[in-house]
Write a protein that holds these residues in place. Sequence first.
Motif, PDB file in Angstrom:
ATOM      1  N   ALA A 152      69.526  -3.842  35.479  1.00  0.00           N
ATOM      2  CA  ALA A 152      69.538  -4.171  36.898  1.00  0.00           C
ATOM      3  C   ALA A 152      70.850  -3.744  37.535  1.00  0.00           C
ATOM      4  O   ALA A 152      70.914  -3.477  38.717  1.00  0.00           O
ATOM      5  CB  ALA A 152      69.313  -5.654  37.080  1.00  0.00           C
ATOM      6  N   LYS A 153      71.901  -3.676  36.751  1.00  0.00           N
ATOM      7  CA  LYS A 153      73.200  -3.311  37.301  1.00  0.00           C
ATOM      8  C   LYS A 153      73.395  -1.805  37.334  1.00  0.00           C
ATOM      9  O   LYS A 153      74.381  -1.326  37.836  1.00  0.00           O
ATOM     10  CB  LYS A 153      74.300  -3.964  36.482  1.00  0.00           C
ATOM     11  CG  LYS A 153      74.292  -5.476  36.669  1.00  0.00           C
ATOM     12  CD  LYS A 153      75.515  -6.117  36.067  1.00  0.00           C
ATOM     13  CE  LYS A 153      75.454  -7.619  36.333  1.00  0.00           C
ATOM     14  NZ  LYS A 153      75.896  -8.386  35.192  1.00  0.00           N
ATOM     15  N   LYS A 167      63.200  -4.884  49.550  1.00  0.00           N
ATOM     16  CA  LYS A 167      63.387  -4.387  48.180  1.00  0.00           C
ATOM     17  C   LYS A 167      63.250  -2.872  48.188  1.00  0.00           C
ATOM     18  O   LYS A 167      62.432  -2.318  48.921  1.00  0.00           O
ATOM     19  CB  LYS A 167      62.351  -5.007  47.248  1.00  0.00           C
ATOM     20  CG  LYS A 167      62.528  -6.496  47.095  1.00  0.00           C
ATOM     21  CD  LYS A 167      61.372  -7.126  46.371  1.00  0.00           C
ATOM     22  CE  LYS A 167      61.489  -8.645  46.428  1.00  0.00           C
ATOM     23  NZ  LYS A 167      60.305  -9.318  45.935  1.00  0.00           N
ATOM     24  N   ARG A 168      64.022  -2.248  47.335  1.00  0.00           N
ATOM     25  CA  ARG A 168      64.099  -0.798  47.353  1.00  0.00           C
ATOM     26  C   ARG A 168      63.374  -0.235  46.132  1.00  0.00           C
ATOM     27  O   ARG A 168      63.675  -0.627  45.004  1.00  0.00           O
ATOM     28  CB  ARG A 168      65.581  -0.435  47.302  1.00  0.00           C
ATOM     29  CG  ARG A 168      65.889   0.939  47.676  1.00  0.00           C
ATOM     30  CD  ARG A 168      67.326   1.002  48.178  1.00  0.00           C
ATOM     31  NE  ARG A 168      67.738   2.384  48.181  1.00  0.00           N
ATOM     32  CZ  ARG A 168      68.586   2.884  47.307  1.00  0.00           C
ATOM     33  NH1 ARG A 168      69.103   2.134  46.361  1.00  0.00           N
ATOM     34  NH2 ARG A 168      68.916   4.169  47.397  1.00  0.00           N
ATOM     35  N   VAL A 169      62.435   0.662  46.396  1.00  0.00           N
ATOM     36  CA  VAL A 169      61.669   1.207  45.269  1.00  0.00           C
ATOM     37  C   VAL A 169      61.676   2.736  45.289  1.00  0.00           C
ATOM     38  O   VAL A 169      61.897   3.362  46.333  1.00  0.00           O
ATOM     39  CB  VAL A 169      60.195   0.721  45.295  1.00  0.00           C
ATOM     40  CG1 VAL A 169      60.113  -0.788  45.188  1.00  0.00           C
ATOM     41  CG2 VAL A 169      59.463   1.215  46.530  1.00  0.00           C
ATOM     42  N   LEU A 170      61.430   3.284  44.127  1.00  0.00           N
ATOM     43  CA  LEU A 170      61.216   4.728  43.984  1.00  0.00           C
ATOM     44  C   LEU A 170      59.768   4.901  43.538  1.00  0.00           C
ATOM     45  O   LEU A 170      59.348   4.314  42.541  1.00  0.00           O
ATOM     46  CB  LEU A 170      62.168   5.296  42.931  1.00  0.00           C
ATOM     47  CG  LEU A 170      61.874   6.711  42.422  1.00  0.00           C
ATOM     48  CD1 LEU A 170      62.022   7.746  43.543  1.00  0.00           C
ATOM     49  CD2 LEU A 170      62.815   7.071  41.262  1.00  0.00           C
ATOM     50  N   GLU A 197      66.727  -5.266  29.003  1.00  0.00           N
ATOM     51  CA  GLU A 197      65.986  -6.095  29.967  1.00  0.00           C
ATOM     52  C   GLU A 197      65.211  -5.253  30.970  1.00  0.00           C
ATOM     53  O   GLU A 197      64.566  -5.778  31.863  1.00  0.00           O
ATOM     54  CB  GLU A 197      66.967  -6.992  30.735  1.00  0.00           C
ATOM     55  CG  GLU A 197      67.526  -8.112  29.901  1.00  0.00           C
ATOM     56  CD  GLU A 197      68.624  -8.873  30.639  1.00  0.00           C
ATOM     57  OE1 GLU A 197      68.755  -8.722  31.869  1.00  0.00           O
ATOM     58  OE2 GLU A 197      69.366  -9.598  29.967  1.00  0.00           O
ATOM     59  N   GLY A 198      65.321  -3.927  30.843  1.00  0.00           N
ATOM     60  CA  GLY A 198      64.656  -3.070  31.819  1.00  0.00           C
ATOM     61  C   GLY A 198      63.788  -2.015  31.158  1.00  0.00           C
ATOM     62  O   GLY A 198      63.233  -2.235  30.079  1.00  0.00           O
ATOM     63  N   PHE A 199      63.696  -0.874  31.821  1.00  0.00           N
ATOM     64  CA  PHE A 199      62.778   0.174  31.364  1.00  0.00           C
ATOM     65  C   PHE A 199      63.412   1.551  31.514  1.00  0.00           C
ATOM     66  O   PHE A 199      64.215   1.786  32.425  1.00  0.00           O
ATOM     67  CB  PHE A 199      61.484   0.140  32.190  1.00  0.00           C
ATOM     68  CG  PHE A 199      60.744  -1.145  32.037  1.00  0.00           C
ATOM     69  CD1 PHE A 199      59.776  -1.299  31.054  1.00  0.00           C
ATOM     70  CD2 PHE A 199      61.044  -2.234  32.860  1.00  0.00           C
ATOM     71  CE1 PHE A 199      59.112  -2.501  30.899  1.00  0.00           C
ATOM     72  CE2 PHE A 199      60.382  -3.436  32.709  1.00  0.00           C
ATOM     73  CZ  PHE A 199      59.420  -3.579  31.729  1.00  0.00           C
ATOM     74  N   ASN A 253      65.248  10.915  32.420  1.00  0.00           N
ATOM     75  CA  ASN A 253      65.014   9.504  32.073  1.00  0.00           C
ATOM     76  C   ASN A 253      65.640   8.637  33.140  1.00  0.00           C
ATOM     77  O   ASN A 253      66.837   8.703  33.366  1.00  0.00           O
ATOM     78  CB  ASN A 253      65.663   9.176  30.732  1.00  0.00           C
ATOM     79  CG  ASN A 253      64.714   9.434  29.595  1.00  0.00           C
ATOM     80  OD1 ASN A 253      63.524   9.145  29.706  1.00  0.00           O
ATOM     81  ND2 ASN A 253      65.221   9.997  28.519  1.00  0.00           N
ATOM     82  N   LEU A 254      64.824   7.859  33.811  1.00  0.00           N
ATOM     83  CA  LEU A 254      65.326   6.993  34.861  1.00  0.00           C
ATOM     84  C   LEU A 254      65.360   5.562  34.345  1.00  0.00           C
ATOM     85  O   LEU A 254      64.382   5.096  33.758  1.00  0.00           O
ATOM     86  CB  LEU A 254      64.422   7.064  36.095  1.00  0.00           C
ATOM     87  CG  LEU A 254      64.063   8.463  36.596  1.00  0.00           C
ATOM     88  CD1 LEU A 254      63.124   8.373  37.787  1.00  0.00           C
ATOM     89  CD2 LEU A 254      65.314   9.241  36.963  1.00  0.00           C
ATOM     90  N   LEU A 255      66.463   4.896  34.589  1.00  0.00           N
ATOM     91  CA  LEU A 255      66.590   3.523  34.105  1.00  0.00           C
ATOM     92  C   LEU A 255      66.419   2.562  35.269  1.00  0.00           C
ATOM     93  O   LEU A 255      67.044   2.736  36.314  1.00  0.00           O
ATOM     94  CB  LEU A 255      67.972   3.327  33.470  1.00  0.00           C
ATOM     95  CG  LEU A 255      68.326   4.352  32.389  1.00  0.00           C
ATOM     96  CD1 LEU A 255      69.701   4.052  31.817  1.00  0.00           C
ATOM     97  CD2 LEU A 255      67.290   4.346  31.293  1.00  0.00           C
ATOM     98  N   VAL A 256      65.612   1.570  35.088  1.00  0.00           N
ATOM     99  CA  VAL A 256      65.255   0.700  36.209  1.00  0.00           C
ATOM    100  C   VAL A 256      64.895  -0.692  35.682  1.00  0.00           C
ATOM    101  O   VAL A 256      64.404  -0.817  34.557  1.00  0.00           O
ATOM    102  CB  VAL A 256      64.079   1.346  36.984  1.00  0.00           C
ATOM    103  CG1 VAL A 256      62.785   1.249  36.205  1.00  0.00           C
ATOM    104  CG2 VAL A 256      63.897   0.780  38.372  1.00  0.00           C
TER     105      VAL A 256
END
Length: 457
Positions: A59-60, A87-90, A200-202, A214-217
């Motif tokens: 998240a950071k 909220k901001r999304v891609l 904790e993310g993807f 590779n995008l981390l989110v």
Amino acid sequence: MVSSPHSYEVSFSGVGFLGAIIRDTKNATATIKIPMIRNMSILPNSDICETPCMTTNLAKQTDFDAIIIGAGACGLMCAVQAGYLGKRVLVLEKNDRPGAKILISGGGRCNYTNLYASPQQFISQNEHFCKSAFAQWSVEDTVTFFETYDIIGKEKTLGQLFPVSDKAKDVVNVFTNLCDDFGQELWCDAEVVGVEKVGEGFSVNVVRNGKEQNLLVPKVVMAAGGLPIPKMGATDLGLKTARKLGMKVTETAPALVPLTITGKDQDWYAQLSGNSLFCRVWNDKASFEENILFTHWGLSGPAILQISSYWRPGEWIYIDLLPHQNITELIQQEREANGKKMLLAYLSGLFTRKFAEAISDRLPADKNLASLSNADLENISGLIHEFKVKPAGDKGYDKAEVMRGGVSTDELSSKTLEAKKVPGLFFGGECVDVTGWLGGYNFQWAWASGFVIAQNL
Ligand SMILES: Cc1cc2nc3c(=O)[nH]c(=O)nc-3n(C[C@H](O)[C@H](O)[C@H](O)COP(=O)(O)OP(=O)(O)OC[C@H]3O[C@@H](n4cnc5c(N)ncnc54)[C@H](O)[C@@H]3O)c2cc1C
């Protein structure tokens, strides 16, 4: 109370009145045009960590609250609703444009909801699962949402709502304009090839313009649709990802799909190609009254598409070719006045001449009405009111409007659509085991699930 043509009742108020409902809880600005809340310029990848080295708190590492996979009905609604909530999304879309299926839906006119939609018109291993989403986002919400952006609905038949403009493009434009206004990022020509849980993310592996990244989110929304129409971008990413992460997927199959007839009966159906009849079609699970259409390869038309969702290979379906009338009574009345009339001539008045000729090969067509025996009448009644068909198969995913089955509802919270085993991962739209009838129901599920997920990002 509105009486439904499907023989059940629904009630709501306010549908059809532009801006009549202020939905404080949905989005505070529903009755005004959404202003440009923010239009931040996001440099490609400027805020996305591309390194494969991950720490636990993603998240950071990115400014995006979530990545939405698929710019279809569910993904676009989710992006917009996330925008209302700041909220901001891609959004990542494999096709070169968003909303490909919306554009072709309803013959290019987009049957975007159904005024009679209720959980009863959805097929799922858990028939109660969709109730929470529909309680959070109703048909009334869909109607009001689109009216807010100048899409006024007109009901065609059986509650099916289309834009008065008859242009599906107008529906897509609502979403693309709002995404712009909210500064939501949309990448087209961006195919996601893998999603992995990392800390904790993807990590979302996407191929964009031939380049893999590779995008981390922190959160991922799987809105990648189902398997129908691969040439329009359909992939199995939703199902594949669920399986890889240890989630159950219920058996999938084409649904809302034409049925084929092969073998000795094929020519009989082919001779009637192009003929359409209003019928009741049923099996042991469901019954529909709409048109059927004869084709060179079998049967199509709305009533056949509807029953196809309840049909399994090897099973029979039954067709009442003259619903709401009794052929025996009709013949008895006619022969009192006109006993010399030939059966073929009489049937030609009830159906088309072509159809009467075709069924005559199974009836004593050369007899006049007066000479029909009780056994003849029974035979005629059986054929007209319980015409039996054993389809050979269906036309497959190339011709199916939707996929039946999908990510098991056991795996998801019905309230949030978050995966129980994989916090932060959400599934919505067609990739979930919730399949609607023909007539705007599937979009209602896509909008509702997109809305619900956005509330929980
Ligand atoms: C011909 C036709 C007509 C229809 N008409 C109607 C109608 O009038 N009314 C109605 O209610 N329903 C209709 N439907 C059904 C309706 O289109 C779907 O139920 C609905 O679009 C599902 O929404 P979704 O967002 O889940 O999936 P989709 O709308 O299919 O969106 C999924 C998106 O994800 C993208 N995607 C897939 N895999 C990847 C990947 N790996 N990476 C990136 N992107 C990916 C796809 O390109 C697609 O744009 C119709 C369907 C068809 C085929």
